[in-house]
Design a protein around this motif. Structure first.
Motif, short mmCIF file in Angstrom:
data_model
loop_
_atom_site.label_atom_id
_atom_site.label_comp_id
_atom_site.label_asym_id
_atom_site.label_seq_id
_atom_site.Cartn_x
_atom_site.Cartn_y
_atom_site.Cartn_z
N ASN A 180 45.47 50.68 38.78
CA ASN A 180 45.98 49.30 38.87
C ASN A 180 46.68 49.10 40.21
O ASN A 180 46.67 49.99 41.06
CB ASN A 180 46.91 49.02 37.68
CG ASN A 180 48.08 49.99 37.62
OD1 ASN A 180 48.74 50.24 38.63
ND2 ASN A 180 48.28 50.58 36.46
N VAL A 181 47.29 47.97 40.37
CA VAL A 181 47.89 47.58 41.66
C VAL A 181 48.88 48.63 42.16
O VAL A 181 49.07 48.79 43.37
CB VAL A 181 48.61 46.21 41.53
CG1 VAL A 181 49.83 46.33 40.60
CG2 VAL A 181 48.98 45.64 42.88
N ASP A 182 49.47 49.39 41.24
CA ASP A 182 50.53 50.33 41.64
C ASP A 182 50.01 51.68 42.10
O ASP A 182 50.79 52.51 42.58
CB ASP A 182 51.50 50.53 40.46
CG ASP A 182 52.25 49.26 40.14
OD1 ASP A 182 52.27 48.84 38.97
OD2 ASP A 182 52.78 48.65 41.09
N ARG A 207 56.52 39.41 44.37
CA ARG A 207 56.37 38.63 43.12
C ARG A 207 57.25 37.39 43.08
O ARG A 207 57.04 36.49 42.27
CB ARG A 207 56.67 39.55 41.92
CG ARG A 207 56.43 38.96 40.55
CD ARG A 207 55.06 38.31 40.32
NE ARG A 207 53.92 39.13 40.63
CZ ARG A 207 53.36 40.00 39.79
NH1 ARG A 207 53.83 40.15 38.59
NH2 ARG A 207 52.32 40.70 40.16
N PRO A 212 59.36 51.56 34.48
CA PRO A 212 58.21 52.33 34.98
C PRO A 212 56.87 51.91 34.36
O PRO A 212 55.82 52.19 34.91
CB PRO A 212 58.54 53.78 34.62
CG PRO A 212 59.66 53.72 33.65
CD PRO A 212 60.37 52.42 33.85
N LEU A 240 49.33 58.86 33.03
CA LEU A 240 48.87 58.81 34.42
C LEU A 240 49.40 57.50 35.01
O LEU A 240 48.86 56.42 34.73
CB LEU A 240 47.34 58.83 34.45
CG LEU A 240 46.67 59.64 35.51
CD1 LEU A 240 47.27 61.03 35.62
CD2 LEU A 240 45.18 59.76 35.22
N HIS A 299 56.00 48.89 34.21
CA HIS A 299 55.66 47.63 34.91
C HIS A 299 55.77 47.89 36.41
O HIS A 299 55.15 48.82 36.92
CB HIS A 299 56.60 46.53 34.39
CG HIS A 299 56.28 45.14 34.81
ND1 HIS A 299 55.10 44.74 35.38
CD2 HIS A 299 57.03 43.99 34.72
CE1 HIS A 299 55.12 43.44 35.63
NE2 HIS A 299 56.28 42.95 35.23
N ARG A 303 47.05 45.94 30.82
CA ARG A 303 46.91 45.16 29.59
C ARG A 303 45.73 44.20 29.68
O ARG A 303 45.05 43.96 28.68
CB ARG A 303 48.22 44.37 29.36
CG ARG A 303 48.21 43.43 28.17
CD ARG A 303 48.03 44.13 26.86
NE ARG A 303 49.04 45.10 26.55
CZ ARG A 303 50.27 44.79 26.13
NH1 ARG A 303 50.66 43.55 26.06
NH2 ARG A 303 51.11 45.74 25.82
C1 SDX Z 1 51.85 46.31 36.36
O1 SDX Z 1 50.80 42.77 33.10
C2 SDX Z 1 50.61 42.76 34.40
O2 SDX Z 1 49.88 41.98 34.94
C3 SDX Z 1 51.40 43.81 35.15
C4 SDX Z 1 51.09 43.93 36.64
C5 SDX Z 1 51.54 42.71 37.40
O3 SDX Z 1 50.98 42.44 38.48
O4 SDX Z 1 52.53 42.08 36.96
O5 SDX Z 1 49.70 44.10 36.83
C6 SDX Z 1 51.82 45.11 37.26
O6 SDX Z 1 52.79 46.45 35.62
C7 SDX Z 1 50.67 47.26 36.35
C8 SDX Z 1 50.83 48.41 35.29
C9 SDX Z 1 51.73 49.49 35.87
N1 SDX Z 1 52.06 50.48 34.83
C10 SDX Z 1 51.55 51.75 34.88
O7 SDX Z 1 50.73 52.13 35.72
C11 SDX Z 1 52.09 52.66 33.80
C12 SDX Z 1 50.95 53.46 33.17
N2 SDX Z 1 50.11 52.49 32.42
C13 SDX Z 1 50.40 52.34 31.04
O8 SDX Z 1 51.63 52.69 30.52
C14 SDX Z 1 49.63 51.23 30.32
O9 SDX Z 1 48.32 51.32 30.72
C15 SDX Z 1 50.12 49.80 30.51
C16 SDX Z 1 51.58 49.67 30.22
C17 SDX Z 1 49.84 49.32 31.89
C18 SDX Z 1 49.32 48.92 29.54
O10 SDX Z 1 49.68 49.31 28.28
P1 SDX Z 1 49.00 48.66 26.95
O11 SDX Z 1 48.08 47.55 27.31
O12 SDX Z 1 50.11 48.38 25.98
O13 SDX Z 1 48.07 49.80 26.45
P2 SDX Z 1 48.55 50.96 25.49
O14 SDX Z 1 49.85 51.55 25.93
O15 SDX Z 1 48.45 50.46 24.08
O16 SDX Z 1 47.40 52.08 25.74
C19 SDX Z 1 46.12 51.98 25.10
C20 SDX Z 1 45.62 53.43 25.01
C21 SDX Z 1 46.64 54.35 24.34
O17 SDX Z 1 45.93 55.45 23.81
P3 SDX Z 1 45.51 55.42 22.21
O18 SDX Z 1 46.81 55.14 21.45
O19 SDX Z 1 44.50 54.29 22.09
O20 SDX Z 1 44.92 56.79 21.94
O21 SDX Z 1 45.45 53.95 26.33
C22 SDX Z 1 46.36 55.02 26.54
C23 SDX Z 1 47.44 54.89 25.48
O22 SDX Z 1 48.03 56.16 25.20
N3 SDX Z 1 46.90 54.83 27.90
C24 SDX Z 1 47.10 55.81 28.78
C25 SDX Z 1 47.54 55.17 29.94
N4 SDX Z 1 47.62 53.86 29.74
C26 SDX Z 1 47.22 53.64 28.46
N5 SDX Z 1 46.93 57.16 28.68
C27 SDX Z 1 47.21 57.87 29.80
N6 SDX Z 1 47.65 57.33 30.96
C28 SDX Z 1 47.82 55.99 31.06
N7 SDX Z 1 48.25 55.47 32.22
#
Ligand code: SDX
Length: 394
Positions: A327-329, A354, A228, A267, A230, A273
Motif C-alpha cells: 500500500n501507500v506506506d 493529508r 501503526p 507485514l 493507519h 481495506r
Molecule cells: C493506510 O483506509 C485507507 O484508505 C488508509 C490509507 C489512506 O490513504 O488513508 O490508505 C493509508 O492506512 C494504508 C494501510 C497501512 N497499514 C498497514 O500497512 C498495516 C498492515 N496492514 C494491515 O494491518 C491491514 O491490511 C489493514 C489495516 C490495512 C486493513 O485491515 P482490514 O481491512 O481490517 O483487514 P483484516 O485485518 O481483517 O485482514 C484480513 C486478513 C486477516 O487474515 P484472516 O483473519 O482472514 O486469516 O488478512 C490478514 C489478516 O490477518 N492481513 C495480514 C495483513 N493485513 C491483513 N496478514 C499479514 N500482514 C498484513 N499486512
C-alpha cells in the motif's frame, strides 16, 4: 441484527456519507481527486494546486492559484507564545503528539466562531492558517526532538522548500534546498492528499459533526493517523525492513511470521481495506523511489529488501488469497529516508499531505449540514440488577 441495528465493526460494509471529493475503485486500483486521475496529478500538478482542487472543487486559474499561495505564504508564522508549548515537550516526545498539540493550540491563539452559519471568508481564513502553519509546526516538532533551535519560515521559498529549510537549516551554516528532494516531497504530498473515508478522515468528520472547531477536528485526525495500522505504518515499514536487514535479510522468515496466526507480527505496508488489487499510489511511489535514490546517488539496501519482500509476498498463496498488496506506506519511507527525514517524522509528512483532504472533507460535511455522528450498539452486558451496599459485597 436486533431491531433496526446492523453490527458492522470497523464499518467494513457501512457508507457513512455521500462525497464528491475522492473516488476509489479497490478492484481496478483507481484513485481520482475531484475526477482527476492521481497519475496525472502526481506527474503534472503541484501540492498546493491539488490542495486548492480538493478544498474548492476545481483546478485554480493562474489568478486564483497566485492569491491562494500568497495568502498561505503570509500566514506561515505562528504566535511566538506557541514556542512555550513546544518547549514544554521533552525531546523524546513523538513528533505526531507534538503536531496534534500545536494544531489544537490554534483554538487558543486564533479563536474562531463555532457558529455553523459563520461566513465562508472566516472559514477560509482558518483553512489558510492550517495549510500555512502545519509545515512550521511539523518542522518545529523535529527541532524539539533533535535539540536544535527552531527556524522561522522563509517566505521567498515555495511550500516544500520552505518546509525542508525549516527542518534542516542550522544557524551555523548555509542551507540550500536540493530541488530533487523538494520535487519528490511535493509529489509525495500529492499522493497522500486524500483517500475518501479512511480512519483519520472519518475521525475529522465525526469530530466536526459536533460543530467543534476545524482546528480541534484536524488535531483529532492527526491522532487517528498516528496508529501503526493507519498512517503510522510508514514508520513501522522501515522499522520492519531494518529488523529484517539486521536479522540477515531472510525475507521468507518474516513472511512466514506474518502468516502465523499465533504471531501478532504483520507485514507492515501490506494490505488495504479498499484496494484488493494494487494501490495506485504504491506503484507511483515505487518508481519514484528508484528515480530519487538514483538522482541522489544513494544505494539503500533496505530498498532491495523491500523489493524482495514484495516479490515473495506477491507469489505467496496466503497473501494472494487475502489480496494483500503493497500500500501507500510500503515504499514511501524509503524516499523519506533518502531525503534525510528521520523515521519518526514519516507519519508527520503523511499528515502534511493529508491535511487538504481532511479540510475538504470537514468543509463538505459542514456544507451538507450532516447530523452529529452517533452510531448505536448491540448491548451484551448484565441484565438489570439491584445495588448492593459495600459491607455486603465480596
Ligand atoms: C493506510 O483506509 C485507507 O484508505 C488508509 C490509507 C489512506 O490513504 O488513508 O490508505 C493509508 O492506512 C494504508 C494501510 C497501512 N497499514 C498497514 O500497512 C498495516 C498492515 N496492514 C494491515 O494491518 C491491514 O491490511 C489493514 C489495516 C490495512 C486493513 O485491515 P482490514 O481491512 O481490517 O483487514 P483484516 O485485518 O481483517 O485482514 C484480513 C486478513 C486477516 O487474515 P484472516 O483473519 O482472514 O486469516 O488478512 C490478514 C489478516 O490477518 N492481513 C495480514 C495483513 N493485513 C491483513 N496478514 C499479514 N500482514 C498484513 N499486512
Amino acid at each position: 441484527q436486533t431491531g433496526l441495528i446492523t453490527l458492522d465493526p470497523g464499518y467494513k460494509n457501512t457508507g457513512s456519507t455521500t462525497s464528491s471529493i475522492t473516488f476509489l475503485d479497490g478492484e481496478q486500483g483507481v484513485l481520482r481527486y475531484r475526477g482527476y486521475r492521481i497519475e496525472d496529478l502526481a506527474e503534472k500538478s503541484s501540492f498546493l494546486e491539488v490542495a486548492y482542487l480538493l478544498i474548492y472543487g476545481e483546478l485554480p486559474t493562474q489568478l486564483q492559484y497566485e492569491k491562494f499561495t500568497r495568502e498561505i505564504t503570509t500566514h506561515t508564522l505562528v504566535h511566538e507564545d506557541i514556542k512555550k508549548i513546544l518547549d514544554g515537550f521533552p525531546s523524546n516526545a513523538h513528533p505526531m503528539g507534538v503536531l496534534s498539540s500545536l494544531v489544537c493550540s490554534l483554538t487558543a491563539f486564533y479563536p474562531e466562531s463555532l457558529d455553523p452559519t459563520r461566513d465562508e471568508a472566516d472559514v477560509n481564513l482558518s483553512i489558510v492558517r492550517l495549510l500555512a502553519k502545519m509545515p512550521t509546526f511539523a518542522a518545529w516538532a523535529y527541532k524539539n526532538e533533535v535539540g536544535h533551535p527552531v527556524n522561522y519560515p522563509d517566505n521567498s521559498l515555495d511550500y516544500c522548500s520552505n518546509f525542508l529549510k525549516m527542518m534542516f537549516a542550522l544557524p551555523a551554516e548555509k542551507y540550500e534546498v536540493d530541488p530533487v528532494i523538494a520535487k519528490a516531497l511535493d509529489q509525495l504530498l500529492i499522493l497522500h492528499a486524500d483517500h475518501e473515508q479512511n480512519c483519520s478522515t472519518s475521525t475529522v468528520r465525526i469530530v466536526g459533526s459536533s460543530q467543534a472547531s476545524i482546528y480541534a477536528s484536524i488535531s483529532a485526525g492527526i491522532n487517528a493517523l498516528w496508529g501503526p495500522l493507519h498512517g503510522g505504518a510508514n514508520q513501522a515499514v522501515i522499522e520492519m525492513l531494518e529488523a529484517i536487514k539486521a536479522d540477515g535479510g531472510d525475507t521468507k522468515k518474516f513472511l512466514n511470521k506474518a502468516k502465523d496466526k499465533d504471531d501478532p507480527f504483520r507485514l507492515m505496508g501490506f494490505g488495504h481495506r479498499v484496494y484488493k488489487n494494487f494501490d495506485p499510489r504504491a506503484t507511483i511511489i515505487k518508481k519514484a523511489a528508484d528515480d530519487v535514490l538514483g538522482k541522489l546517488g544513494i544505494k539503500d539496501p533496505v530498498l532491495e529488501i523491500a523489493k524482495e519482500l514484495e516479490y515473495a509476498a506477491l507469489n505467496d498463496q496466503y497473501f494472494v488469497d487475502r489480496k494483500l498488496y503493497p500500500n501507500v506506506d510500503f515504499y514511501s519511507g524509503i524516499i523519506y529516508r533518502a531525503m534525510g527525514i528521520p523515521t519518526e517524522m514519516f507519519t508527520v509528512l503523511f499528515a502534511l499531505g493529508r491535511l487538504p483532504g481532511w479540510i475538504a472533507q470537514w468543509k463538505e460535511m459542514r456544507q451538507n449540514g450532516e447530523p452529529i455522528g452517533r452510531p448505536r450498539q448491540i448491548y451484551t452486558g448484565e441484565n438489570e440488577r439491584d445495588y448492593v451496599s459495600m459491607n455486603r459485597r465480596g
